[in-house]
Design a protein around this motif. Structure first.
Motif, PDB file in Angstrom:
ATOM      1  N   TYR A 146       0.899  -1.227   0.129  1.00  0.00           N
ATOM      2  CA  TYR A 146       0.217  -0.007  -0.140  1.00  0.00           C
ATOM      3  C   TYR A 146       0.898   1.381   0.098  1.00  0.00           C
ATOM      4  N   MET A 147       0.686   2.087  -1.186  1.00  0.00           N
ATOM      5  CA  MET A 147       1.529   3.135  -1.068  1.00  0.00           C
ATOM      6  C   MET A 147       1.040   4.458  -0.765  1.00  0.00           C
ATOM      7  N   SER A 148       1.826   5.103   0.049  1.00  0.00           N
ATOM      8  CA  SER A 148       1.161   6.462   0.798  1.00  0.00           C
ATOM      9  C   SER A 148       2.162   7.539   0.813  1.00  0.00           C
ATOM     10  N   ILE A 149       1.874   8.444   0.282  1.00  0.00           N
ATOM     11  CA  ILE A 149       2.690   9.613  -0.144  1.00  0.00           C
ATOM     12  C   ILE A 149       2.973  10.333   1.277  1.00  0.00           C
ATOM     13  N   THR A 150       4.242  10.884   1.557  1.00  0.00           N
ATOM     14  CA  THR A 150       4.756  11.221   2.671  1.00  0.00           C
ATOM     15  C   THR A 150       4.329  12.783   3.041  1.00  0.00           C
ATOM     16  N   GLY A 151       3.628  13.333   2.292  1.00  0.00           N
ATOM     17  CA  GLY A 151       3.195  14.764   2.078  1.00  0.00           C
ATOM     18  C   GLY A 151       3.588  15.568   0.898  1.00  0.00           C
ATOM     19  N   GLY A 152       4.779  15.491   0.430  1.00  0.00           N
ATOM     20  CA  GLY A 152       5.020  16.309  -0.557  1.00  0.00           C
ATOM     21  C   GLY A 152       5.030  17.855  -0.534  1.00  0.00           C
ATOM     22  N   GLY A 153       5.076  18.342   0.557  1.00  0.00           N
ATOM     23  CA  GLY A 153       4.709  19.849   0.728  1.00  0.00           C
ATOM     24  C   GLY A 153       6.056  20.681   0.773  1.00  0.00           C
ATOM     25  N   SER A 154       7.322  19.832   0.187  1.00  0.00           N
ATOM     26  CA  SER A 154       8.450  20.719   0.208  1.00  0.00           C
ATOM     27  C   SER A 154       8.896  20.831  -1.137  1.00  0.00           C
ATOM     28  N   GLY A 155       8.169  20.512  -2.144  1.00  0.00           N
ATOM     29  CA  GLY A 155       8.463  20.311  -3.409  1.00  0.00           C
ATOM     30  C   GLY A 155       9.455  19.059  -4.159  1.00  0.00           C
ATOM     31  N   VAL A 169     -21.731   9.545   8.318  1.00  0.00           N
ATOM     32  CA  VAL A 169     -20.792  10.690   8.205  1.00  0.00           C
ATOM     33  C   VAL A 169     -20.419  10.912   6.617  1.00  0.00           C
ATOM     34  N   LEU A 170     -20.234  12.211   6.271  1.00  0.00           N
ATOM     35  CA  LEU A 170     -19.876  12.657   5.095  1.00  0.00           C
ATOM     36  C   LEU A 170     -18.384  13.251   5.212  1.00  0.00           C
ATOM     37  N   SER A 171     -17.626  12.551   4.104  1.00  0.00           N
ATOM     38  CA  SER A 171     -16.156  12.967   4.246  1.00  0.00           C
ATOM     39  C   SER A 171     -15.824  13.862   2.932  1.00  0.00           C
ATOM     40  N   THR A 172     -15.140  14.755   3.300  1.00  0.00           N
ATOM     41  CA  THR A 172     -14.371  15.545   2.157  1.00  0.00           C
ATOM     42  C   THR A 172     -13.168  15.522   2.045  1.00  0.00           C
ATOM     43  N   HIS A 173     -12.619  14.379   2.574  1.00  0.00           N
ATOM     44  CA  HIS A 173     -10.976  14.348   2.301  1.00  0.00           C
ATOM     45  C   HIS A 173     -10.565  14.011   0.931  1.00  0.00           C
ATOM     46  N   LEU A 174      -9.276  14.289   0.519  1.00  0.00           N
ATOM     47  CA  LEU A 174      -8.668  14.077  -0.703  1.00  0.00           C
ATOM     48  C   LEU A 174      -8.604  12.758  -1.317  1.00  0.00           C
ATOM     49  N   ALA A 175      -8.770  12.592  -2.457  1.00  0.00           N
ATOM     50  CA  ALA A 175      -8.383  11.417  -3.170  1.00  0.00           C
ATOM     51  C   ALA A 175      -7.699  11.507  -4.621  1.00  0.00           C
ATOM     52  N   GLY A 176      -6.796  10.844  -5.135  1.00  0.00           N
ATOM     53  CA  GLY A 176      -6.479  11.133  -6.458  1.00  0.00           C
ATOM     54  C   GLY A 176      -5.065  11.959  -6.258  1.00  0.00           C
ATOM     55  N   GLY A 177      -4.195  11.756  -7.446  1.00  0.00           N
ATOM     56  CA  GLY A 177      -2.688  12.425  -7.288  1.00  0.00           C
ATOM     57  C   GLY A 177      -1.936  11.689  -6.349  1.00  0.00           C
ATOM     58  N   PHE A 178      -2.422  10.476  -5.995  1.00  0.00           N
ATOM     59  CA  PHE A 178      -1.569   9.242  -5.257  1.00  0.00           C
ATOM     60  C   PHE A 178      -2.038   9.511  -3.809  1.00  0.00           C
ATOM     61  N   TYR A 179      -2.839  10.445  -3.428  1.00  0.00           N
ATOM     62  CA  TYR A 179      -3.142  10.741  -2.145  1.00  0.00           C
ATOM     63  C   TYR A 179      -4.139   9.840  -1.712  1.00  0.00           C
ATOM     64  N   ARG A 180      -4.570   9.212  -0.765  1.00  0.00           N
ATOM     65  CA  ARG A 180      -5.636   8.381  -0.282  1.00  0.00           C
ATOM     66  C   ARG A 180      -6.193   8.538   1.092  1.00  0.00           C
ATOM     67  N   SER A 181      -6.289   9.745   1.482  1.00  0.00           N
ATOM     68  CA  SER A 181      -6.954   9.930   2.704  1.00  0.00           C
ATOM     69  C   SER A 181      -8.451   9.586   2.663  1.00  0.00           C
ATOM     70  N   LEU A 182      -8.903  10.003   1.353  1.00  0.00           N
ATOM     71  CA  LEU A 182     -10.524   9.445   1.399  1.00  0.00           C
ATOM     72  C   LEU A 182     -10.798   8.099   1.626  1.00  0.00           C
ATOM     73  N   ASP A 183     -10.168   7.320   0.962  1.00  0.00           N
ATOM     74  CA  ASP A 183     -10.567   5.848   1.143  1.00  0.00           C
ATOM     75  C   ASP A 183     -10.114   5.378   2.417  1.00  0.00           C
ATOM     76  N   LEU A 184      -9.025   5.782   3.115  1.00  0.00           N
ATOM     77  CA  LEU A 184      -8.514   5.756   4.342  1.00  0.00           C
ATOM     78  C   LEU A 184      -9.374   5.886   5.397  1.00  0.00           C
TER      79      LEU A 184
END
Length: 463
Positions: free
Chosen positions: A83-92, A128-143
């Protein structure tokens, strides 16, 4: 609450053979080798000592991850059944991909759902209604969707691209009582509810907010309560490296002061071990016998996961500041007696600002920002970041002030630089109203220190 976590002995045994902790090891162990290591660890009579394992710094682990991610050799088990999870990507640059065994990941989602249920966060009948992000390799929505379902909730997977108008309408139409999302998404949704016609606002009946990714400030919490009334504000904390692992809820920790600069989370020591170490350990100036700090004393948070074995997380320096405390008596009304002895309170103060700051759910590391700004083609002579607050709602803004050299061959145009800066700071349609780039003609436009008159690289106006 039942758990299926690994023992510390098993985790430490596998860590000794893993590239994160042993640079002489090329690839993580395969399934057969891991089973042998587990058996040997269980059969051993000597109790393992966690403190014998060296601390793991983020840069060390990321270097190993980068190599393993791009090594396509069939013997590289890091790339197998993961299961691949991105570590943030917030620093370029390219975000690091933390690999978790797919079965360990599913088991952790189940355990976290049980933990939410144990802590009284989710109860039968919750929608529960979730507005989490999905796509671009981010998986917070399905998590988060699966965790909530494992806790017993019925979940509507709205995602981050559903307009606030549709989100608010769905909250009313489907009688949703729980809204979950990143902190910024929650604030954005509540802000939209605040400007709706009164008759439409009256159709929204939320009694719980569950936010992730970034902390809500005192002013944001007050704003949410002023719009939604008697609503419980709950937080789930996690990371790509550790997965979801902590919960903040007033039912367990009691009321917190709105002026507090920390948040209390409840952790289960059957799943995660947390040590607090002296911050100067990063600079290698702490004596070995003074690294560990006692209960109640504040320092760097170091975590060891008992849920991740194939790619272990052992004595990992998170970069956050906090302290450990016993579970308060208020929790006794919620937590069964059999579970209380395993739970602790982690008082999280936030990121160690020597390393990074956070905006719109992502951490941005200062050393990488500095390298980005110094790129020759950018032609940047001076720069400054200002973290502030949107006037119309309690959302965090980010302003970039730039002083550039005169145009010349090889230097990016203003428009090209704007595109590059926006890509670096992960500016999307949903957060572009919170982001601003200002080109200055001289240094007078920067905020400077009162003493030496130096340009302050990072101005934090966020309260």
């Amino acid at each position: 609450m039942t758990t299926q976590s690994y023992s510390l002995a098993e985790v430490l045994a596998v860590a000794k053979t893993h590239p994160f902790y042993n640079p002489d090891i090329v690839y993580p162990a395969d399934a057969e080798t891991i089973q042998g290591l587990r058996k040997s660890a269980i059969d051993q009579k000597v109790k393992p000592e966690l403190q014998d394992q060296p601390l793991l710094e983020k840069k060390t682990m990321y270097k190993a991850i980068e190599r393993l991610t791009h090594d396509v050799d069939p013997q590289n088990t890091y790339r197998q059944s993961s299961y691949m999870s991105i570590t943030g990507g917030g620093s370029g640059g390219v975000p690091m991909m933390f690999a978790v065994d797919v079965y360990e990941n599913r088991r952790q989602r189940l355990q976290m759902g049980e933990f939410l249920k144990l802590c009284g966060v989710i109860k039968p009948g919750d929608w529960v209604l979730s507005t989490h992000l999905a796509g671009g390799f981010y998986r917070s929505l399905d998590l988060m969707t699966e965790i909530m379902e494992n806790a017993g909730a019925t979940v509507l997977s709205a995602g981050s691209y559903m307009p606030p108008t549709d989100v608010a309408k769905s909250l009313a139409d489907y009688h949703v009582n729980v809204l979950t999302g990143d902190g910024s998404q929650v604030v954005q949704t509540v802000h939209h509810i605040s400007i709706m016609a009164q008759e439409d606002r009256d159709r929204v009946h939320l009694d719980k907010i569950i936010y992730t990714s970034e902390p809500l400030t005192g002013s944001q919490r007050a704003f949410i309560e002023s719009i939604l009334g008697d609503v419980k504000i709950i937080s789930v904390m996690g990371s790509a490296e550790a997965g979801p692992w902590a919960i903040s809820t007033q039912d367990l920790i009691g009321e917190q002061s709105m002026t507090s600069n920390s948040t209390d989370f409840v952790i289960d020591t059957r799943n995660m071990l947390v040590e607090i170490v002296c911050p100067s350990v990063i600079d290698n100036v702490s004596p070995p016998d003074r690294i560990l700090l006692p209960q109640g004393e504040e320092g760097l948070i170091v975590q060891t996961s008992l849920q991740r074995l194939r790619n272990p997380l052992v004595r990992y320096i998170t970069g956050d500041i906090g302290s450990i405390h016993p579970l308060p008596k208020t929790a006794c009304a919620v937590i069964p007696e059999a579970d209380r002895g395993h739970l602790r309170v982690l008082r999280l103060r936030g990121r160690d600002h020597r390393f990074s700051f956070k905006w719109y759910g992502c951490y941005f590391e200062f050393d990488r920002i500095d390298a980005f700004m110094q790129a020759e083609e950018c032609g940047i002579l001076q720069w400054q970041l200002l973290l502030g607050q949107l006037e119309s709602s309690p959302q965090a803004t980010l302003e970039i002030r730039l002083l550039r050299s005169p145009p010349r061959y090889g230097i990016l145009s203003d428009d090209a630089l704007i595109n590059r800066v926006q890509a670096f700071f992960l500016v999307f349609p949903e957060n572009e109203h919170l982001f601003r780039i200002v080109f200055l003609d001289d240094i007078g436009g920067f905020e400077r220190s009162a003493t030496a008159g130096k340009v302050i690289k990072f101005v934090n106006r966020w309260k």
